[in-house]
Motif scaffolding. Structure first.
Motif, PDB file in Angstrom:
ATOM      1  N   LEU A 263      67.060  72.985  78.182  1.00  0.00           N
ATOM      2  CA  LEU A 263      66.104  74.084  78.311  1.00  0.00           C
ATOM      3  C   LEU A 263      66.688  75.244  79.116  1.00  0.00           C
ATOM      4  CD1 LEU A 263      62.749  72.163  78.927  1.00  0.00           C
ATOM      5  CD2 LEU A 263      63.677  73.042  76.779  1.00  0.00           C
ATOM      6  N   ALA A 264      67.486  74.916  80.164  1.00  0.00           N
ATOM      7  CA  ALA A 264      68.098  75.979  80.954  1.00  0.00           C
ATOM      8  C   ALA A 264      69.120  76.767  80.138  1.00  0.00           C
ATOM      9  CB  ALA A 264      68.758  75.382  82.203  1.00  0.00           C
ATOM     10  N   THR A 265      69.902  76.078  79.296  1.00  0.00           N
ATOM     11  CA  THR A 265      70.871  76.764  78.447  1.00  0.00           C
ATOM     12  C   THR A 265      70.159  77.629  77.416  1.00  0.00           C
ATOM     13  OG1 THR A 265      72.382  74.898  78.732  1.00  0.00           O
ATOM     14  CG2 THR A 265      72.851  76.421  76.938  1.00  0.00           C
ATOM     15  N   ALA A 266      69.074  77.123  76.854  1.00  0.00           N
ATOM     16  CA  ALA A 266      68.309  77.916  75.887  1.00  0.00           C
ATOM     17  C   ALA A 266      67.711  79.160  76.534  1.00  0.00           C
ATOM     18  CB  ALA A 266      67.208  77.054  75.270  1.00  0.00           C
ATOM     19  N   GLU A 267      67.260  79.029  77.779  1.00  0.00           N
ATOM     20  CA  GLU A 267      66.686  80.185  78.469  1.00  0.00           C
ATOM     21  C   GLU A 267      67.757  81.225  78.774  1.00  0.00           C
ATOM     22  OE1 GLU A 267      63.670  81.059  82.238  1.00  0.00           O
ATOM     23  OE2 GLU A 267      64.208  79.014  81.652  1.00  0.00           O
ATOM     24  N   SER A 268      68.982  80.773  79.070  1.00  0.00           N
ATOM     25  CA  SER A 268      70.064  81.729  79.321  1.00  0.00           C
ATOM     26  C   SER A 268      70.433  82.512  78.072  1.00  0.00           C
ATOM     27  CB  SER A 268      71.288  80.980  79.856  1.00  0.00           C
ATOM     28  OG  SER A 268      71.825  80.108  78.861  1.00  0.00           O
TER      29      SER A 268
END
Length: 480
Positions: A263-268
């Motif tokens: 989820l953090a990579t997708a948000e970046s």
């Protein structure tokens, strides 16, 4: 002179009331001003009497169809419109000029090509075919035949139109049931199967030695393709819990730490929390609408029985996902009761979602006592958080969990915690996001929703990914 016209074929129009008669002239009486026809036809239908006599007062028009004897003029009948002289070939020379033309009335034309000749050279009335007589009622108008100068041309036209052999048309209807009974379907298919077995799989109408192609179901592709690879998703961890889709594709579960990294990579890359909340709310509401009855329940004619959903949310991201789901349900005419306790400080995502939810007309309560005492149609549980397990010790959490367990409505959990944490509310269905977590048995039937994470984002965290969703955004998963 009157006897010269005995045997001719004539058509007599007696007006709309009496209709049109055709037949062979049997006698003409100039004294009584009458004419008689033998074997008469009335409006194309053969009469039941052998002879009909007409008075000159009833005759509106008289037309010669065929002249059988040499004659020079037609007998004059007072009161009738026959004041004309005809040649044997059917030509006409008007004398008075005051009467109506002889050929102005539509007549029925016999369809027999060559009438037989009786003694004295007189031919009988031509026989009308059964089909032409049965298709017309006694008062039905007959078609016009314009442009015919004499009876001979009329006869030739009749031959060209109808032809021969009309007398062979049968009266009785075709026996479809009897004809179908002659076909033994079981015997024919048995013979086909036996011939294929004797040919060792070769078709009887094909090339000898030609193999019978495989038989496919209606949902199978007849085109040759590469074999299906059912394990299309590979995760870096080993020994995780695995699920499968309805089509057999393997969907492995991932740990909560890998889920956070994903989820953090997708948000970046631009897939912000607001986008994920909206996508989760749409998928969860779509699943909830299906569980509530879908088109069988939510119709304009069923506004008096709108379904009721109780939404239990906590002060975290999972609670914000539940509020987004409640907003979409309220937009679809569902009675939504949202439970969210009062907190001094809440997430910005929850604040924005509450502001949107307040525009739908849904009900917001902060005390469990304000929840319905009677069973609702569905309970959506968003009380649990993946990271903060201490919330389960809060009084509001225990009260909401007890209310959900005592209410006899089925429970849908959105993004429930992993199996290492106990479930305070027993769910019948659970909805996971992106890839499932290793859920315990208390999560019920597991479903997976697509929240829009691109394939390259999965690859950046070490996951080989091919979408298992097909044409849907929410799919069921089966435990291996």
């Amino acid at each position: 002179m009157a006897a010269d016209w005995v045997g001719c074929l004539v058509s007599i129009n007696c007006g709309p009331t009496l209709g049109v008669y055709q037949g062979e002239v049997s006698s003409v009486d100039q004294t009584s001003q009458t004419i008689s026809l033998r074997h008469p036809f009335h409006n194309g239908v053969k009469c039941t009497v052998p002879e009909v006599t007409f008075s000159a007062m009833d005759i509106k028009d008289l037309k010669i169809l065929e002249i059988r004897k040499s004659s020079t003029e037609v007998p004059k009948l007072n009161g009738s419109d026959t004041n004309s002289t005809l040649t044997p070939q059917g030509g006409r020379k008007d004398k008075g000029g005051g009467g109506a033309p002889v050929n102005s009335t539509p007549v029925m034309v016999p369809n027999k090509t060559e009438p037989k000749t009786q003694e004295g050279g007189v031919s009988p009335v031509p026989h009308y075919s059964k089909r032409s007589s049965s298709c017309r009622g006694p008062n039905q108008a007959t078609p016009k035949k314009n442009g015919l100068k004499n009876g001979g041309n009329m006869k030739n036209r009749d031959d060209e139109c109808f032809g021969d052999g009309m007398d062979d048309v049968p009266d009785e209807d075709f026996d479809f049931e009897g004809n179908l009974a002659l076909f033994d379907k079981a015997a024919v298919f048995s013979q086909i199967d036996s011939s294929e077995r004797r040919g060792n799989g070769a078709r009887s109408r094909g090339t000898p030695g030609e193999q019978t192609p495989s038989r496919y179901r209606h949902d199978e592709n007849i085109l040759e393709a590469k074999p299906v690879v059912y394990r299309q998703i590979m995760v870096p961890q080993n020994g995780t819990k695995e699920y499968s889709t309805d089509s057999g594709l393997v969907v492995p579960s991932i740990s909560f730490d890998l889920h956070k990294r994903l989820l953090a990579t997708a948000e970046s890359h631009g897939l912000s929390l607001e986008r994920r909340l909206e996508m989760t709310g749409v998928c969860a509401s779509q699943m909830a609408l299906t569980l509530l009855g879908g088109p069988n329940r939510l119709t304009p004619k069923n506004v008096h029985q709108r379904p009721t959903v109780a939404l239990l949310c906590g002060p975290h991201v999972q609670g914000a996902q539940g509020i987004s789901c409640g907003r979409h349900l309220a937009n679809h005419e569902v009675e939504v009761i949202l439970f969210l306790p009062n907190f001094v400080k809440m997430l910005e995502a929850i604040t924005s979602e509450l502001a949107l939810f307040g525009k739908t007309g849904g009900k917001l309560v902060s005390n469990v006592k304000d929840l319905p005492e009677t069973p609702v149609d569905l309970v959506i549980n968003c009380l649990d958080s993946h990271e903060n397990g201490f919330l389960r010790e809060q009084p509001w959490y225990k009260a909401a969990a007890d209310w959900a367990n005592q209410n006899r409505a089925p429970v849908l959990s959105i993004d429930p915690p992993v199996s290492g944490q106990a479930h305070a509310v027993e769910a019948k269905w659970s909805l996971s996001l992106g890839l499932p977590l290793p859920l315990s048995e208390g999560a019920g039937r597991v479903y997976l929703c697509d929240i829009g994470i691109p394939r390259q984002v999965f690859q950046e965290v070490g996951i080989k990914y091919h979408s298992p969703f097909g044409c849907k955004f929410v799919i069921p998963l089966h435990s291996e």
